[in-house]
Design a protein around this motif. Structure first.
Motif, PDB file in Angstrom:
ATOM      1  N   ASP A   8       0.846  -1.202   0.000  1.00 13.42           N
ATOM      2  CA  ASP A   8       0.000   0.000   0.000  1.00 13.42           C
ATOM      3  C   ASP A   8       0.872   1.240   0.000  1.00 13.42           C
ATOM      4  OD1 ASP A   8      -0.219   1.019   3.101  1.00 13.42           O
ATOM      5  OD2 ASP A   8      -0.141  -1.163   3.021  1.00 13.42           O
ATOM      6  N   ILE A   9       0.376   2.230  -0.727  1.00 14.19           N
ATOM      7  CA  ILE A   9       1.170   3.402  -1.119  1.00 14.19           C
ATOM      8  C   ILE A   9       0.425   4.692  -0.778  1.00 14.19           C
ATOM      9  CG2 ILE A   9       2.081   4.630  -3.153  1.00 14.19           C
ATOM     10  CD1 ILE A   9       3.646   2.168  -2.494  1.00 14.19           C
ATOM     11  N   SER A  10       1.184   5.714  -0.460  1.00 14.91           N
ATOM     12  CA  SER A  10       0.640   7.064  -0.353  1.00 14.91           C
ATOM     13  C   SER A  10       1.685   8.031  -0.881  1.00 14.91           C
ATOM     14  CB  SER A  10       0.296   7.405   1.109  1.00 14.91           C
ATOM     15  OG  SER A  10       1.482   7.637   1.852  1.00 14.91           O
ATOM     16  N   ASN A  11       1.399   9.310  -0.810  1.00 19.39           N
ATOM     17  CA  ASN A  11       2.360  10.306  -1.280  1.00 19.39           C
ATOM     18  C   ASN A  11       3.636  10.294  -0.448  1.00 19.39           C
ATOM     19  OD1 ASN A  11       0.571  11.458   0.820  1.00 19.39           O
ATOM     20  ND2 ASN A  11       1.817  13.300   0.556  1.00 19.39           N
ATOM     21  N   ALA A  12       3.601   9.617   0.703  1.00 21.27           N
ATOM     22  CA  ALA A  12       4.803   9.516   1.540  1.00 21.27           C
ATOM     23  C   ALA A  12       5.919   8.769   0.830  1.00 21.27           C
ATOM     24  CB  ALA A  12       4.467   8.814   2.855  1.00 21.27           C
ATOM     25  N   GLN A  13       5.558   7.910  -0.127  1.00 16.89           N
ATOM     26  CA  GLN A  13       6.569   7.175  -0.889  1.00 16.89           C
ATOM     27  C   GLN A  13       7.126   7.993  -2.050  1.00 16.89           C
ATOM     28  OE1 GLN A  13       3.835   5.178   0.403  1.00 16.89           O
ATOM     29  NE2 GLN A  13       5.404   4.660   1.891  1.00 16.89           N
ATOM     30  N   GLY A  14       6.600   9.185  -2.247  1.00 19.84           N
ATOM     31  CA  GLY A  14       7.071  10.013  -3.345  1.00 19.84           C
ATOM     32  C   GLY A  14       6.239   9.810  -4.593  1.00 19.84           C
ATOM     33  N   ALA A  15       6.363  10.727  -5.504  1.00 18.93           N
ATOM     34  CA  ALA A  15       5.560  10.686  -6.725  1.00 18.93           C
ATOM     35  C   ALA A  15       5.992   9.544  -7.638  1.00 18.93           C
ATOM     36  CB  ALA A  15       5.684  12.026  -7.471  1.00 18.93           C
ATOM     37  N   ARG A  16       5.001   9.035  -8.379  1.00 18.07           N
ATOM     38  CA  ARG A  16       5.249   8.038  -9.419  1.00 18.07           C
ATOM     39  C   ARG A  16       5.911   6.768  -8.881  1.00 18.07           C
ATOM     40  NH1 ARG A  16       1.768   9.167 -13.420  1.00 18.07           N
ATOM     41  NH2 ARG A  16       1.760  11.410 -13.837  1.00 18.07           N
ATOM     42  N   TRP A  17       5.230   6.120  -7.958  1.00 13.45           N
ATOM     43  CA  TRP A  17       5.727   4.834  -7.479  1.00 13.45           C
ATOM     44  C   TRP A  17       5.849   3.883  -8.674  1.00 13.45           C
ATOM     45  CZ3 TRP A  17       8.016   2.697  -3.478  1.00 13.45           C
ATOM     46  CH2 TRP A  17       8.058   1.297  -3.402  1.00 13.45           C
ATOM     47  N   PRO A  18       6.948   3.118  -8.774  1.00  8.36           N
ATOM     48  CA  PRO A  18       7.171   2.247  -9.939  1.00  8.36           C
ATOM     49  C   PRO A  18       6.346   0.955  -9.866  1.00  8.36           C
ATOM     50  CG  PRO A  18       9.002   2.049  -8.415  1.00  8.36           C
ATOM     51  CD  PRO A  18       8.116   3.148  -7.867  1.00  8.36           C
ATOM     52  N   TRP A  19       5.059   1.084 -10.099  1.00  3.72           N
ATOM     53  CA  TRP A  19       4.187  -0.078 -10.022  1.00  3.72           C
ATOM     54  C   TRP A  19       4.603  -1.183 -10.998  1.00  3.72           C
ATOM     55  CZ3 TRP A  19       0.703  -1.049  -6.307  1.00  3.72           C
ATOM     56  CH2 TRP A  19       0.254   0.015  -5.534  1.00  3.72           C
ATOM     57  N   ALA A  20       5.140  -0.805 -12.145  1.00  6.70           N
ATOM     58  CA  ALA A  20       5.521  -1.809 -13.141  1.00  6.70           C
ATOM     59  C   ALA A  20       6.542  -2.793 -12.574  1.00  6.70           C
ATOM     60  CB  ALA A  20       6.077  -1.134 -14.387  1.00  6.70           C
ATOM     61  N   ALA A  21       7.353  -2.342 -11.626  1.00 10.02           N
ATOM     62  CA  ALA A  21       8.358  -3.220 -11.022  1.00 10.02           C
ATOM     63  C   ALA A  21       7.733  -4.280 -10.133  1.00 10.02           C
ATOM     64  CB  ALA A  21       9.354  -2.387 -10.212  1.00 10.02           C
ATOM     65  N   GLU A  22       6.446  -4.109  -9.799  1.00 13.37           N
ATOM     66  CA  GLU A  22       5.749  -5.061  -8.935  1.00 13.37           C
ATOM     67  C   GLU A  22       5.068  -6.180  -9.733  1.00 13.37           C
ATOM     68  OE1 GLU A  22       6.194  -4.786  -5.838  1.00 13.37           O
ATOM     69  OE2 GLU A  22       6.918  -2.727  -5.684  1.00 13.37           O
ATOM     70  N   ARG A  23       5.131  -6.098 -11.039  1.00 15.73           N
ATOM     71  CA  ARG A  23       4.453  -7.096 -11.879  1.00 15.73           C
ATOM     72  C   ARG A  23       4.927  -8.512 -11.523  1.00 15.73           C
ATOM     73  NH1 ARG A  23       1.719  -5.947 -16.307  1.00 15.73           N
ATOM     74  NH2 ARG A  23       2.815  -3.949 -16.529  1.00 15.73           N
ATOM     75  N   GLY A  24       3.987  -9.389 -11.282  1.00 14.23           N
ATOM     76  CA  GLY A  24       4.299 -10.761 -10.936  1.00 14.23           C
ATOM     77  C   GLY A  24       4.668 -10.968  -9.477  1.00 14.23           C
ATOM     78  N   LYS A  25       4.764  -9.885  -8.712  1.00 15.75           N
ATOM     79  CA  LYS A  25       5.164  -9.974  -7.306  1.00 15.75           C
ATOM     80  C   LYS A  25       3.992  -9.776  -6.350  1.00 15.75           C
ATOM     81  CE  LYS A  25       9.770  -8.044  -8.266  1.00 15.75           C
ATOM     82  NZ  LYS A  25      10.701  -6.917  -7.936  1.00 15.75           N
ATOM     83  N   ILE A  26       3.004  -8.985  -6.773  1.00 16.75           N
ATOM     84  CA  ILE A  26       1.897  -8.675  -5.869  1.00 16.75           C
ATOM     85  C   ILE A  26       0.569  -9.104  -6.485  1.00 16.75           C
ATOM     86  CG2 ILE A  26       3.098  -6.755  -4.764  1.00 16.75           C
ATOM     87  CD1 ILE A  26       1.382  -4.842  -6.456  1.00 16.75           C
ATOM     88  N   ALA A  27      -0.392  -9.392  -5.606  1.00 22.35           N
ATOM     89  CA  ALA A  27      -1.723  -9.815  -6.034  1.00 22.35           C
ATOM     90  C   ALA A  27      -2.779  -8.761  -5.761  1.00 22.35           C
ATOM     91  CB  ALA A  27      -2.100 -11.121  -5.339  1.00 22.35           C
ATOM     92  N   PHE A  28      -2.418  -7.699  -5.042  1.00 24.98           N
ATOM     93  CA  PHE A  28      -3.348  -6.598  -4.769  1.00 24.98           C
ATOM     94  C   PHE A  28      -2.539  -5.366  -4.383  1.00 24.98           C
ATOM     95  CE2 PHE A  28      -2.728  -8.805  -0.754  1.00 24.98           C
ATOM     96  CZ  PHE A  28      -2.554  -7.789   0.166  1.00 24.98           C
ATOM     97  N   GLY A  29      -3.191  -4.207  -4.458  1.00 20.67           N
ATOM     98  CA  GLY A  29      -2.535  -2.967  -4.084  1.00 20.67           C
ATOM     99  C   GLY A  29      -3.514  -1.999  -3.463  1.00 20.67           C
ATOM    100  N   MET A  30      -3.001  -1.109  -2.629  1.00 25.79           N
ATOM    101  CA  MET A  30      -3.840  -0.099  -1.991  1.00 25.79           C
ATOM    102  C   MET A  30      -3.150   1.257  -2.087  1.00 25.79           C
ATOM    103  SD  MET A  30      -5.688  -0.001   1.766  1.00 25.79           S
ATOM    104  CE  MET A  30      -4.230  -0.217   2.798  1.00 25.79           C
ATOM    105  N   ALA A  31      -3.937   2.301  -2.238  1.00 22.78           N
ATOM    106  CA  ALA A  31      -3.400   3.657  -2.326  1.00 22.78           C
ATOM    107  C   ALA A  31      -4.251   4.613  -1.511  1.00 22.78           C
ATOM    108  CB  ALA A  31      -3.343   4.127  -3.782  1.00 22.78           C
TER     109      ALA A  31
END
Length: 202
Positions: A8-31
């Motif tokens: 799960d992500i918020s603006n605390a992680q900085g702009a433009r979190w690299p979601w593409a790098a999570e491909r195949g690693k995660i089954a869900f996401g939260m923002a």
């Protein structure tokens, strides 16, 4: 995949979190979407779209950081409107982030939170609404009356999460917070999709 992983992500992680790098690693996401009556996460729109782009059938969760000292109905209305403005699809979900009392009593905090949850249910029927909190906060009575909603519990450095009253079961567990919040679902990937009412296509 047993106990599928997510972040799960918020603006605390900085702009433009690299979601593409999570491909195949995660089954869900939260923002994070909103907080209180005045804050909208500046990265929510990008995060919400990026999760859909990563996998159209990956469950998405939007969360609202709740302030009990502010109007719960107005907070719920603003939260749902923000998510809808960026596309609310079948299989998408809402989360109440309840971790501060703002000086209010546990009874007041819990009652205000229940009102928020009910309004979100009314405004977004057919979508899951969960409660994110941590054990000590819930055990203090700040989540009384919320057992009808599923639990997303934050509990770090343990082999299994504590399940605070009023719940008897956890659905999601936030296992860590550095460098990004990590989470697991209590079930299989197929059960996750069923839980989120994910359609076969969207």
């Amino acid at each position: 995949m047993n106990e599928p992983q997510g972040i799960d992500i918020s603006n605390a992680q900085g702009a433009r979190w690299p979601w593409a790098a999570e491909r195949g690693k995660i089954a869900f996401g939260m923002a994070k979407a909103t907080e209180g009556l005045s804050f909208t996460d500046p990265d929510f729109a990008a995060n919400w779209a990026a999760m859909l782009g990563l996998n159209r059938l990956m469950p998405r969760f939007a969360y609202h950081f709740f302030h009990p000292d502010q109007d719960p109905t107005a907070q719920a209305e603003r939260f749902v409107a923000t998510v809808k403005a960026h596309g609310l699809l079948p299989g998408d979900n809402f989360v109440l982030d309840l971790e501060t009392a703002d000086g209010m009593t546990p009874e007041f905090t819990a009652g205000s939170g229940v009102t928020f949850l009910r309004v979100v249910n009314e405004l977004a029927p057919g979508h899951r609404v969960l409660v994110y909190t941590y054990p000590a906060f819930a055990e203090a009575g700040n989540c009384a009356g919320m057992e009808s909603w599923f639990l997303w519990v934050a509990n770090y450095q343990v082999k299994q999460p504590a399940i605070p009253a009023p719940w008897t079961h956890w659905s999601f567990w936030q296992t860590g917070e550095s460098p990004v919040d990590t989470d697991v679902f209590n079930g299989t990937e197929a059960e996750l999709l069923t839980f989120c009412r994910m359609p076969k296509s969207r």
